[in-house]
Design an enzyme around this catalytic site. Structure first.
Site, mmCIF file in Angstrom:
data_model
loop_
_atom_site.group_PDB
_atom_site.id
_atom_site.type_symbol
_atom_site.label_atom_id
_atom_site.label_comp_id
_atom_site.label_asym_id
_atom_site.label_seq_id
_atom_site.Cartn_x
_atom_site.Cartn_y
_atom_site.Cartn_z
ATOM 1 N N GLY A 156 -23.384 12.701 -3.141
ATOM 2 C CA GLY A 156 -24.349 12.118 -4.075
ATOM 3 C C GLY A 156 -25.697 11.937 -3.421
ATOM 4 N N ASN A 157 -26.569 11.199 -4.088
ATOM 5 C CA ASN A 157 -27.875 10.902 -3.488
ATOM 6 C C ASN A 157 -28.289 9.491 -3.889
ATOM 7 O OD1 ASN A 157 -29.633 10.996 -5.960
ATOM 8 N ND2 ASN A 157 -28.706 13.028 -6.055
#
Ligand code: CTP
Length: 412
Positions: free
Chosen positions: A216-217
């Protein structure tokens, strides 16, 4: 999604009549009066006789700094209803009881609040609140249809816990933040976004490694959620395609929840054909695990798995064919070096009208903060360097640039 608390568009300097009628939910009107005042509006509260059973004028006066008006006619100012009606930029009634809705639907003017409704030319927002059986009653439903026909805006009710012992059902007053959002939409002058369809993406996509882990980020989704809220406030129909985010979705928008880049691509492609504008604020993963495991990857002694990545589709590029003619497209670029040069490359390469560039390394900009310092690049105007602003203000500045680019032929 609660906005910033200080004076802000479109409330600052505007006048709102807040009508309060006699229901349990009248306690929430106290918060609404305070929040409207904090947002910079001058709030004239009008309580019905019934409301006095639940809340006192003094409470509102202490929060708005203005006289709260009561019941029918007060000595001293015989044309008070006309003055309040004329001065109002919007009238909001919260809570609006079944009895009040019936009186308003019949066009009665037997107290100050109903008289203000008849005399005003300002937009009116009614927020119904009552017991679920009273709400479902054909007489109430007929009154609501009539009120909508007259042109009043109906906001709610929500489904949720009702008064003590009454369980849950439709009839609950919408939350103060939602009432504020509806008041904002009523106060917003009709502009180019009114009646348009806007697709906004937000949040950071998640690409599964196995059923419990993902790549993810750090995107919180706030920038996109603010753009969606501001576009809805300006009268647009908004489709918000959101990757996972902890934020409360803005009221009024059509929410499409997605998780992966591929799901986001599909949702954008689906929504695009009827869109007047696409604002791509999501942080879309560029890479994803090539072979996500069907079962949780176990910790075998001494072994560390290698995760092979593959590219995802670029949403902006791969949905270009689905863009209708005249659709205004806005991209974002979060850079850590050569911000403007990289931003300009993306503007050209992705066929954008506007690109909002920011530097992730700058304090107060980028992920997980409520502020942003951006530069808006476009094909044919000078770069617009904006100061450090709240993301809500940045959203409005972006939409100020979108509006003149919308095709002149009106809503689709
Ligand atoms: N974007 C997209 N699809 C992707 C990646 C990005 O549509 N798979 C969009 C973003 O939503 C943003 C714009 O493209 O509006 C630029 O995103 P950014 O991550 O800054 O650029 P990338 O094209 O991914 O390039 P790089 O990561 O090399 O900077």
């Amino acid at each position: 999604m609660p906005g910033p608390r200080g004076p802000r568009r479109p409330f600052a300097g505007r006048r709102v009549v807040l009508g309060v009628t006699g229901g349990i939910a009248a306690y929430k009107a106290v918060t609404v009066a305070r929040d409207l005042t904090l947002a910079g509006a001058q709030v004239d509260v009008v309580l019905t006789e019934g409301a006095l059973e639940f809340v006192r004028p003094l409470t509102f006066e202490g929060l708005t700094g203005r006289t709260a008006h009561v019941g029918a006619w007060e000595p001293g100012e015989p044309l008070l209803h006309i003055r309040l009606a004329r001065e109002a930029d919007a009238v909001v009634v919260a809570p609006a009881t079944a009895n009040f809705l019936a009186r308003a639907a019949a066009g009665m003017a037997d107290d100050l609040l109903t008289a203000v409704l008849l005399a005003t030319e300002a937009p009116v927002v009614l927020c119904p609140a009552m017991n679920d059986r009273m709400y479902a009653h054909p007489a109430t439903q007929a009154n609501l249809r009539r009120l909508a026909e007259i042109g009043y805006r109906l906001a709610g009710p929500a489904v949720g816990p009702l008064a003590w012992g009454e369980g849950e059902g439709p009839g609950r007053l919408i939350d103060p933040d939602e009432i504020l959002a509806h008041a904002g939409r009523a106060l917003e002058p009709a502009g180019a976004l009114a009646g348009r369809r806007v697709v906004v993406t937000a949040g950071g996509t998640r690409e599964p490694i196995d059923p419990v882990r993902f790549v993810g980020n750090r995107s919180s989704g706030r920038m996109g959620y603010e753009v969606a809220a501001a576009a809805w406030r300006r009268g647009a129909h908004v489709v918000l395609v959101s990757a996972p985010s902890h934020l409360v979705p803005p009221p009024g928008v059509e929410l499409v929840r997605v998780e992966t880049a591929e799901q986001m691509r599909a949702a954008v492609e689906h929504a695009l054909p009827s869109a007047d504008a696409l604002v791509m604020a999501a942080a879309v993963a560029d890479f994803r695990p090539a072979d996500p495991a069907a079962q949780k990857i176990k910790k075998e002694a001494g072994e560390v798995p290698t995760i092979r990545l593959e590219g995802t589709a670029d949403v902006l590029l791969s949905t270009r064919a689905a863009r209708p003619a005249g659709c205004v497209v806005v991209g974002f670029a979060l850079e850590t070096a050569d911000v403007l040069a990289n931003g300009r490359k993306k503007l050209e390469a992705k066929g954008l009208h506007l690109l909002v560039a920011n530097d992730a390394t700058e304090t107060g900009a980028g992920f997980e903060v409520d502020t942003n310092r951006v530069t808006i690049l476009s094909r044919d105007a000078d770069d617009e360097h904006l100061p450090l602003l709240s993301k809500a203000e940045v959203a409005d500045r972006i939409l100020d640039r979108v509006e003149p680019l919308l095709s002149a032929d009106g809503a689709r």
